[in-house]
Design an enzyme around this catalytic site. Structure first.
Site, PDB file in Angstrom:
ATOM      1  N   PRO A   9       5.283 -13.103 -36.325  1.00 40.88           N
ATOM      2  CG  PRO A   9       5.227 -15.280 -35.499  1.00 40.88           C
ATOM      3  CD  PRO A   9       4.816 -13.869 -35.161  1.00 40.88           C
ATOM      4  CG  ASN A  10       6.883 -16.811 -40.503  1.00 45.15           C
ATOM      5  OD1 ASN A  10       8.068 -16.919 -40.775  1.00 45.15           O
ATOM      6  ND2 ASN A  10       6.280 -17.629 -39.643  1.00 45.15           N
ATOM      7  NE  ARG A  17       3.675 -16.643 -44.034  1.00 52.91           N
ATOM      8  CZ  ARG A  17       2.895 -16.309 -43.023  1.00 52.91           C
ATOM      9  NH1 ARG A  17       2.521 -15.063 -42.835  1.00 52.91           N
ATOM     10  NH2 ARG A  17       2.484 -17.217 -42.190  1.00 52.91           N
ATOM     11  CE1 TYR A  22      -1.850 -15.578 -43.851  1.00 55.36           C
ATOM     12  CE2 TYR A  22      -0.083 -16.733 -45.010  1.00 55.36           C
ATOM     13  CZ  TYR A  22      -1.007 -16.674 -43.983  1.00 55.36           C
ATOM     14  OH  TYR A  22      -1.104 -17.713 -43.087  1.00 55.36           O
ATOM     15  CG  ASN A  74      -1.565 -10.568 -38.002  1.00 51.34           C
ATOM     16  OD1 ASN A  74      -1.638 -11.662 -37.433  1.00 51.34           O
ATOM     17  ND2 ASN A  74      -1.697 -10.436 -39.306  1.00 51.34           N
ATOM     18  CB  ALA A  77       2.289 -18.948 -36.245  1.00 51.77           C
ATOM     19  CG  HIS A  80      -3.181 -20.285 -34.498  1.00 49.34           C
ATOM     20  ND1 HIS A  80      -4.462 -19.804 -34.607  1.00 49.34           N
ATOM     21  CD2 HIS A  80      -2.514 -19.805 -35.591  1.00 49.34           C
ATOM     22  CE1 HIS A  80      -4.577 -19.081 -35.714  1.00 49.34           C
ATOM     23  NE2 HIS A  80      -3.391 -19.064 -36.328  1.00 49.34           N
ATOM     24  CG  ASP A  87      -0.765 -15.456 -19.420  1.00 43.92           C
ATOM     25  OD1 ASP A  87      -1.991 -15.675 -19.588  1.00 43.92           O
ATOM     26  OD2 ASP A  87       0.006 -16.310 -18.925  1.00 43.92           O
ATOM     27  CD  GLU A  98      -6.382 -12.420 -32.375  1.00 40.69           C
ATOM     28  OE1 GLU A  98      -6.213 -12.441 -31.141  1.00 40.69           O
ATOM     29  OE2 GLU A  98      -6.649 -13.442 -33.044  1.00 40.69           O
ATOM     30  CG  HIS A 100      -5.898 -13.038 -37.743  1.00 43.88           C
ATOM     31  ND1 HIS A 100      -4.655 -13.514 -37.398  1.00 43.88           N
ATOM     32  CD2 HIS A 100      -6.639 -13.038 -36.615  1.00 43.88           C
ATOM     33  CE1 HIS A 100      -4.649 -13.809 -36.109  1.00 43.88           C
ATOM     34  NE2 HIS A 100      -5.841 -13.516 -35.604  1.00 43.88           N
ATOM     35  CB  SER A 102      -6.059 -15.456 -44.019  1.00 44.95           C
ATOM     36  OG  SER A 102      -5.559 -15.915 -42.766  1.00 44.95           O
ATOM     37  NE  ARG A 107      -5.473 -19.888 -43.751  1.00 50.42           N
ATOM     38  CZ  ARG A 107      -4.210 -19.500 -43.558  1.00 50.42           C
ATOM     39  NH1 ARG A 107      -3.966 -18.375 -42.909  1.00 50.42           N
ATOM     40  NH2 ARG A 107      -3.208 -20.229 -44.010  1.00 50.42           N
ATOM     41  NE  ARG A 111      -3.108 -21.693 -41.116  1.00 50.14           N
ATOM     42  CZ  ARG A 111      -1.800 -21.459 -40.983  1.00 50.14           C
ATOM     43  NH1 ARG A 111      -1.376 -20.528 -40.166  1.00 50.14           N
ATOM     44  NH2 ARG A 111      -0.919 -22.151 -41.684  1.00 50.14           N
TER      45      ARG A 111
HETATM   46  C1  DQA Z   1      -2.352 -14.739 -39.944  1.00 46.71           C
HETATM   47  C2  DQA Z   1      -3.046 -16.095 -39.796  1.00 46.71           C
HETATM   48  C3  DQA Z   1      -2.202 -17.058 -38.990  1.00 46.71           C
HETATM   49  O1  DQA Z   1      -2.861 -18.317 -38.862  1.00 46.71           O
HETATM   50  C4  DQA Z   1      -0.865 -17.294 -39.676  1.00 46.71           C
HETATM   51  O2  DQA Z   1      -0.046 -18.107 -38.874  1.00 46.71           O
HETATM   52  C5  DQA Z   1      -0.169 -16.031 -40.053  1.00 46.71           C
HETATM   53  C6  DQA Z   1      -0.955 -14.894 -40.539  1.00 46.71           C
HETATM   54  C7  DQA Z   1      -3.126 -13.779 -40.869  1.00 46.71           C
HETATM   55  O3  DQA Z   1      -2.857 -12.589 -40.805  1.00 46.71           O
HETATM   56  O4  DQA Z   1      -3.970 -14.217 -41.641  1.00 46.71           O
HETATM   57  O5  DQA Z   1       1.051 -15.965 -40.058  1.00 46.71           O
HETATM   58  O6  DQA Z   1      -2.255 -14.133 -38.667  1.00 46.71           O
END
Ligand code: DQA
Length: 144
Positions: A9-10, A17, A22, A74, A77, A80, A87, A98, A100, A102, A107, A111
């Protein structure tokens, strides 16, 4: 070999953003970098993004049937918060890396804990777009 990248998401807003966190590349540009890296490594890459937990779970569950060999995830959010995504990763046979953009360890406290990392093959965090590219290189080494 086909690798699926799932952006949570996002991440569709990447570039606009919080660019100081990021980076300034759009998701389209990141996906192009992934495709190019895949080509140089001889891997077929497919990238998807969703703001919906259930859709991400469906993609994880179906990835083997869709003939993918590995997944770069990735969870954004959901990293967390989502026991359901954790699962799903634990339930499938395919290796998941996985990633990320950042460095989540550096952080906010909320996070720093990943619910998903422990059921992944490994994690790469803090290198911006390069996090995804290192994950692709890792798959190339693991799967060849
Ligand atoms: C993220 C880190 C997460 O904490 C955050 O909610 C994101 C992006 C990252 O790629 O750094 O949306 O996954």
């Amino acid at each position: 070999m086909k690798i699926l990248t799932i952006h949570g998401p996002n991440l569709n807003l990447t570039g606009q953003r919080e660019p100081e966190v990021y980076g300034s590349k759009s998701l389209e540009m990141i996906n192009l970098d992934i495709a190019r890296k895949g080509e140089t490594l001889g891997l077929t890459t497919v990238c998807r993004q969703s703001n919906h937990e259930g859709e991400i779970i469906d993609w994880l569950q179906n990835a083997e049937k869709e003939t993918f060999s590995g997944i770069i995830l990735n969870p954004a959010a959901f990293t967390h918060t989502s026991i359901a995504i954790r699962d799903a990763i634990a339930a499938i046979e395919l290796p998941v890396i996985e990633v990320h953009l950042s460095n989540i360890s550096a952080r906010e406290e909320f996070r720093q804990r990943s619910l998903t990392a422990a059921v992944c093959r490994g994690s790469i965090s803090g290198f911006g777009t390069a996090s995804y590219l290192v994950a692709l290189e890792t798959f190339k080494m693991l799967l060849s």
